[in-house]
Design an enzyme around this catalytic site. Structure first.
Site, PDB file in Angstrom:
ATOM      1  N   GLY A   1      -2.424 -24.496  -9.316  1.00  0.00           N
ATOM      2  CA  GLY A   1      -1.116 -23.876  -9.137  1.00  0.00           C
ATOM      3  C   GLY A   1      -0.628 -23.987  -7.698  1.00  0.00           C
TER       4      GLY A   1
ATOM      5  CD  GLU B   1      -0.705   2.426  -0.503  1.00  0.00           C
ATOM      6  OE1 GLU B   1      -0.528   2.044  -1.672  1.00  0.00           O
ATOM      7  OE2 GLU B   1      -0.311   1.780   0.483  1.00  0.00           O
TER       8      GLU B   1
ATOM      9  CG  HIS C   1       1.415  -0.978  -2.624  1.00  0.00           C
ATOM     10  ND1 HIS C   1       0.824  -0.448  -1.498  1.00  0.00           N
ATOM     11  CD2 HIS C   1       1.759  -2.246  -2.296  1.00  0.00           C
ATOM     12  CE1 HIS C   1       0.811  -1.353  -0.547  1.00  0.00           C
ATOM     13  NE2 HIS C   1       1.367  -2.449  -1.001  1.00  0.00           N
TER      14      HIS C   1
END
Length: 652
Positions: free
Chosen positions: A7, A193, A247
């Protein structure tokens, strides 16, 4: 090996990794045999020591499963937006074995700067061999952390990007335990986070680690331990409640700790906390130079300690990979494949319709009689499994609901009878016999919807009236990736309703931009590349006395066009008095960003100040373009100087 070797993205990353010194032995392309980049391409995975998963998100779970079946010790999945329920299935498989460890999905990868081994797409120009181990959820925050330690002359030993997925294969605690055994690591940078309990688990591990380091010397004769200093950061202090901050896993669910709670736990464990990644280098250097209790262990070994070890069942083994510690090469720039997505949230009437269609569920409006209790189906991130979430009372702010408890259950079998009895006891139901039977039917229906519709959090309020459970409120959230990357749940996707305040963000999504308008009186428009860095920018501005009007993540690979579109979205907010562009050029080119800013300024006829902070790849070129543009743009490389100027301008 690389799965998906031929790819475009895999080819680019493999070419750079090979030039840097990584020992890539070949790759996989189903149904095909041949050569690529001078290395063999096989139709299936054989037995390399590590594999990088470079297939698309919709096929990532199948590639991971193939690698597990082949017994590959280390599997690194970089794909973002792998459907959540695909990953739940993968974790149920991982729990049955002890040979393979998964890092990711949604991970920038792992990299040994000492060993010249990269499995992922980290920006090589930031890295230099050295002493600091780095564990991080965020790609962009890790790149700036790496650059900070490089500028401080410390360099890096082993960097583990656990990723920002809801269910990372390797979590922060496990990554820290790997660095504990790494002979090249003298100190650790920990970047967390919002989302999940990983930072709390890490804090508990650090406390135990410190206690073992303080044992008498004779007690350490069997397993000597270095008391490594740890410096940390947690992004998302100023999160938008109930929203996903870029995210997939960056949201605080009911019963989970917020960023401030995580910071307090890490501080209590003895971690030195900073509020911006550019500070890691200076703080770590000062601690190491103090040198009162930290010594370096030199075992003469050359290995990436612990990464090539089994996962969920904790029956670990190690493997020497000294062959990866090879010669130096020039470090080229690389590109990224990341793009952003949102989640599907249904209005309450649609949630009630789903419940009625499931059958055996009494649902309707609250009559005012009976205690409202919390009952939800979601994810236990520590256990990497679905779970029932329950509390005997509710709160207007779901995140403040007291006595929240999670009851994990097996992905394949569902909740068992004993678990439901425990849930009933925790909910403090009145008529235990009939109430438990009613609760069992309600939970069965909720779990059926959870799996059939690929939900990630289904929250309800229930009341117990004469031994019968009634649902009186419902809020369901479903995995958008199931539709966008795998083409599933098309009918569900059509039911989603976009609130008026979310329309700018929904429009920006088509350009790969995540935009969230923050509530309150913020006047500084923020434009940042990377979700973690975008969260941290909002936090650091607040610490400096400013207030952001929005969260905006252009994605890990911003372009001139996405920068221009980001300006367009930001300027729809009439509160914005100044735009603060904060770019760390890891995967993103600083000069490209500068051109985008100049193009936006000219084409959109901006009449407000723009402060541009560019660091990292091509930072000098970008700053020069801004300085020579002849436009009223202000360019900086230091974050604090740039933030101070933006705050000064918005107050003028």
């Amino acid at each position: 090996m690389f799965q998906g070797f031929t790819g475009k993205q895999a080819t680019a990353d493999a070419t750079e990794s090979i030039a840097w010194g990584t020992n890539i032995v070949g790759g996989v392309k189903p149904g095909w045999t041949g050569q690529h980049l001078g290395r063999p391409v096989l139709p299936t995975v054989r037995e390399p020591h590590a594999t990088a998963i470079y297939v698309s998100a919709q096929h990532a779970a199948s590639a991971i499963e193939e690698a597990i079946e082949a017994g590959v010790p280390l599997i690194v999945a970089v794909a973002e937006h792998v459907p959540l329920h695909d990953m739940l299935r993968i974790h149920s498989i991982l729990k049955t074995q002890s040979k393979s460890r998964l890092v990711g999905a949604n991970s920038p990868g792992i990299i040994s700067a000492v060993g010249r081994c990269r499995i992922g797409f980290q920006p090589l120009p930031c890295f230099s061999p050295g002493r600091i181990g780095i564990v991080t959820k965020s790609g962009t925050l890790s790149y700036e952390t790496v650059a900070s330690t490089t500028r401080a002359g410390l360099g890096q030993s082993l960097c583990i990007g656990v990723g920002g997925d809801i269910l990372p294969g390797t979590d922060l605690r496990e990554a820290l335990s790997i660095l504990e055994d790494d002979p090249d690591t003298d100190a650790i940078a920990l970047v967390g986070e919002i989302g999940g309990t990983g930072e709390m688990d890490a804090a508990a591990w650090i406390k135990d680690y410190r206690s073992r380091a303080r044992l008498p010397k004779y007690a350490q004769l069997i397993a000597p331990l270095i008391d490594r200093p740890i410096v940390g950061l947690v992004a998302g202090v100023n999160e938008a409640r109930g929203r996903i901050m870029g995210h997939a896993g960056a949201f605080t669910a009911v019963g989970e700790p917020d960023a401030r709670t995580k910071i307090a736990a890490l501080q209590d464990a003895g971690v030195t906390m900073v509020n911006h990644p550019a500070k890691f280098g200076g703080v770590l250097k000062a601690i190491l130079e103090d040198g009162t209790s930290h010594t370096r262990r030199d075992t003469g070994k050359s290995w990436v300690g612990g990464l090539l070890r089994g996962t969920q069942r904790r029956q670990f083994h190690s493997f020497t990979i000294g062959r990866f510690r090879q010669r130096r090469y020039n470090r080229p720039h690389i590109s990224s494949i990341q793009q952003q997505r949102r989640r599907i949230h249904l209005p309450e009437d649609k949630c009630m319709d789903l419940l009625r269609a499931a059958g055996q569920v009494n649902c309707g409006t609250y009559s005012g009689h009976g205690t409202r209790r919390l009952l939800a189906v979601g994810i236990d991130r520590s256990m990497r499994s679905p779970c029932i979430i329950a509390a005997p009372a509710t709160h207007e702010d779901e995140l403040l609901t007291p006595n929240v408890k999670r009851f994990p259950f097996d992905f394949r079998r569902g909740p068992d009878r004993l678990s439901i009895e425990r849930i009933a006891s925790h909910l403090q139901l009145s008529n235990k016999g009939s109430a438990v039977d009613s609760l069992r039917r309600v939970i069965k229906s909720l779990v059926t919807i959870f799996f059939d519709k690929e939900a990630y959090l289904m929250t309800t309020h229930v009341v117990d009236r004469l031994g019968a459970i009634k649902i009186v409120a419902a809020q369901f959230s479903f995995d958008d990736a199931a539709f966008r990357t795998a083409g599933r749940q098309r009918d569900l996707h059509s039911l989603a309703v976009v609130a008026p305040e979310d329309e700018p963000g929904a429009a920006a999504e088509d350009s790969g931009i995540v935009y969230i308008r923050l509530a309150g009186t913020g006047v500084i428009g923020t434009l940042v590349n990377g979700a973690g860095l975008a969260m941290n920018t909002v936090d650091a501005l607040a610490d400096a006395g400013g207030k952001a009007a929005n969260f905006l993540d252009t994605g890990g690979k911003a372009t001139s066009e996405t920068v221009k579109e980001s300006f367009r979205v930001i300027l729809q907010d009439q509160r914005v008095r100044v735009v603060f562009v904060n770019i760390f050029g890891g995967l993103t080119l600083g000069d490209m960003i500068a051109r985008g800013v100049i193009m936006a300024f000219q084409e959109l006829s901006l009449d407000i100040p723009v402060v541009v902070r560019i660091r990292g790849t091509n930072e000098k070129e970008g700053q020069k373009l801004i300085a020579e543009s002849g436009l009223p743009l202000l360019a900086f490389d230091d974050f604090e100087e740039a933030a101070a100027k933006a705050i000064e301008l918005c107050r003028a």
